[in-house]
Motif scaffolding. Structure first.
Motif, short mmCIF file in Angstrom:
data_model
loop_
_atom_site.label_atom_id
_atom_site.label_comp_id
_atom_site.label_asym_id
_atom_site.label_seq_id
_atom_site.Cartn_x
_atom_site.Cartn_y
_atom_site.Cartn_z
N ARG A 1 -23.47 -4.50 7.34
CA ARG A 1 -22.75 -3.55 6.49
C ARG A 1 -22.88 -2.13 7.02
N ARG A 2 -24.09 -1.77 7.47
CA ARG A 2 -24.29 -0.43 8.03
C ARG A 2 -23.52 -0.25 9.33
N ALA A 3 -23.61 -1.25 10.20
CA ALA A 3 -22.96 -1.15 11.51
C ALA A 3 -21.44 -1.15 11.40
N GLY A 4 -20.90 -1.90 10.46
CA GLY A 4 -19.45 -1.99 10.34
C GLY A 4 -18.86 -1.06 9.30
N GLY A 5 -19.67 -0.14 8.79
CA GLY A 5 -19.22 0.73 7.71
C GLY A 5 -17.96 1.52 8.01
N ASP A 6 -17.90 2.17 9.18
CA ASP A 6 -16.72 2.97 9.51
C ASP A 6 -15.48 2.11 9.65
N LYS A 7 -15.63 0.98 10.34
CA LYS A 7 -14.48 0.08 10.51
C LYS A 7 -14.01 -0.46 9.16
N ASP A 8 -14.96 -0.81 8.31
CA ASP A 8 -14.61 -1.31 6.98
C ASP A 8 -13.88 -0.26 6.17
N ARG A 9 -14.38 0.99 6.20
CA ARG A 9 -13.72 2.07 5.45
C ARG A 9 -12.30 2.31 5.96
N THR A 10 -12.13 2.27 7.29
CA THR A 10 -10.80 2.47 7.87
C THR A 10 -9.86 1.34 7.44
N ARG A 11 -10.34 0.11 7.51
CA ARG A 11 -9.51 -1.04 7.13
C ARG A 11 -9.14 -0.96 5.65
N LEU A 12 -10.09 -0.62 4.79
CA LEU A 12 -9.80 -0.52 3.36
C LEU A 12 -8.80 0.59 3.07
N ALA A 13 -8.93 1.72 3.78
CA ALA A 13 -7.98 2.83 3.61
C ALA A 13 -6.58 2.40 4.04
N GLN A 14 -6.47 1.72 5.18
CA GLN A 14 -5.16 1.25 5.65
C GLN A 14 -4.57 0.25 4.66
N ASP A 15 -5.38 -0.67 4.17
CA ASP A 15 -4.89 -1.67 3.22
C ASP A 15 -4.38 -1.01 1.94
N ALA A 16 -5.10 0.00 1.45
CA ALA A 16 -4.68 0.70 0.24
C ALA A 16 -3.36 1.43 0.47
N ALA A 17 -3.25 2.10 1.62
CA ALA A 17 -2.00 2.81 1.94
C ALA A 17 -0.85 1.82 2.08
N TYR A 18 -1.10 0.71 2.73
CA TYR A 18 -0.07 -0.32 2.91
C TYR A 18 0.43 -0.84 1.55
N ARG A 19 -0.51 -1.17 0.63
CA ARG A 19 -0.11 -1.66 -0.69
C ARG A 19 0.73 -0.63 -1.44
N PHE A 20 0.27 0.61 -1.42
CA PHE A 20 1.00 1.68 -2.12
C PHE A 20 2.39 1.87 -1.51
N MET A 21 2.46 1.95 -0.18
CA MET A 21 3.74 2.19 0.49
C MET A 21 4.70 1.03 0.27
N THR A 22 4.20 -0.19 0.25
CA THR A 22 5.07 -1.34 0.03
C THR A 22 5.69 -1.28 -1.36
N THR A 23 4.89 -0.89 -2.34
CA THR A 23 5.39 -0.80 -3.72
C THR A 23 6.32 0.39 -3.91
N MET A 24 5.93 1.55 -3.41
CA MET A 24 6.65 2.78 -3.72
C MET A 24 7.69 3.19 -2.66
N ALA A 25 7.57 2.66 -1.45
CA ALA A 25 8.45 3.16 -0.38
C ALA A 25 9.00 2.05 0.50
N GLY A 26 8.93 0.82 0.05
CA GLY A 26 9.38 -0.30 0.87
C GLY A 26 10.83 -0.23 1.29
N ASN A 27 11.64 0.53 0.57
CA ASN A 27 13.06 0.66 0.94
C ASN A 27 13.39 2.06 1.49
N ARG A 28 12.37 2.82 1.81
CA ARG A 28 12.57 4.17 2.36
C ARG A 28 12.84 4.10 3.85
#
Length: 197
Positions: free
Chosen positions: A127-154
């Protein structure tokens, strides 16, 4: 840092903060405009929050789900009224099954403190070693979910998603520059919440 919850009505962000205040603002808007279509997002994951707006503001607030602590602070779940078995339920330690090859069991048996201590240490280290990668992946996943819902046809949606997952911040920002300001700004805040500006 992103707010705990965010509400959007069409292209406009109408509230941000804890779930109660966001839902209160959404309900007040719905009382003024019955045709408003409001989406409430979890501010960290962009998961949609299902809100039953029937009744008064107090009725709506009473039906809201109870907040969960962030994953880092969340204790392991203890199954209530389960028959006592291995583990230390009072401490939040619960025995669960894992499957390993014989060589893994042999290695674990040789570790100081036994298998459980060794596995906990390995998990904490990972968990300590992969913390930065995990945070980046979670941030990308959150942005992807939001963009798909709110901007999928933009315009440029698909290219923006590619830029997001390619870690190309400049291209990502350029591709979504013409999107409505609240949607664009929230997508950027989500996508790069793991990075200090």
């Amino acid at each position: 840092m992103n707010p705990a919850f965010v509400a959007f009505e069409s292209e406009r962000r109408i509230a941000a903060g804890d779930l109660g205040e966001v839902v209160r603002a959404a309900k007040q808007l719905l009382e003024r405009r019955k045709d408003a279509a409001i989406l409430v997002f979890d501010g960290r994951t962009s998961a949609l929050v299902d809100v039953d707006y029937r009744g008064s503001v107090d009725d709506v607030l009473k039906r809201l789900p109870k907040p969960k602590p962030p994953a880092a602070e969340e204790p392991e779940q203890v199954e209530p009224a389960a028959p006592r078995g291995p583990g230390r339920p009072r401490l939040g330690v619960v025995a669960r099954e894992i499957t390993l090859l014989p060589r893994h069991w042999d290695w674990l048996a040789q570790q100081k403190g036994g298998a459980s201590v060794a596995i906990r240490k390995l998990i904490d280290e990972a968990r300590r070693a992969g913390g930065d990668k995990d945070r980046t992946r979670l941030a990308q996943d959150a942005a992807y979910r939001f963009m798909t819902t709110m901007a999928g046809n933009r315009p440029h949606y698909e290219d923006a998603i590619r830029a997001l997952f390619a870690h190309d911040r400049r291209r990502f920002s350029t591709l979504i520059a013409d999107w409505p300001a609240d949607i664009r700004d929230h997508a950027i805040a989500l996508a790069y919440s793991d990075q200090a500006d």
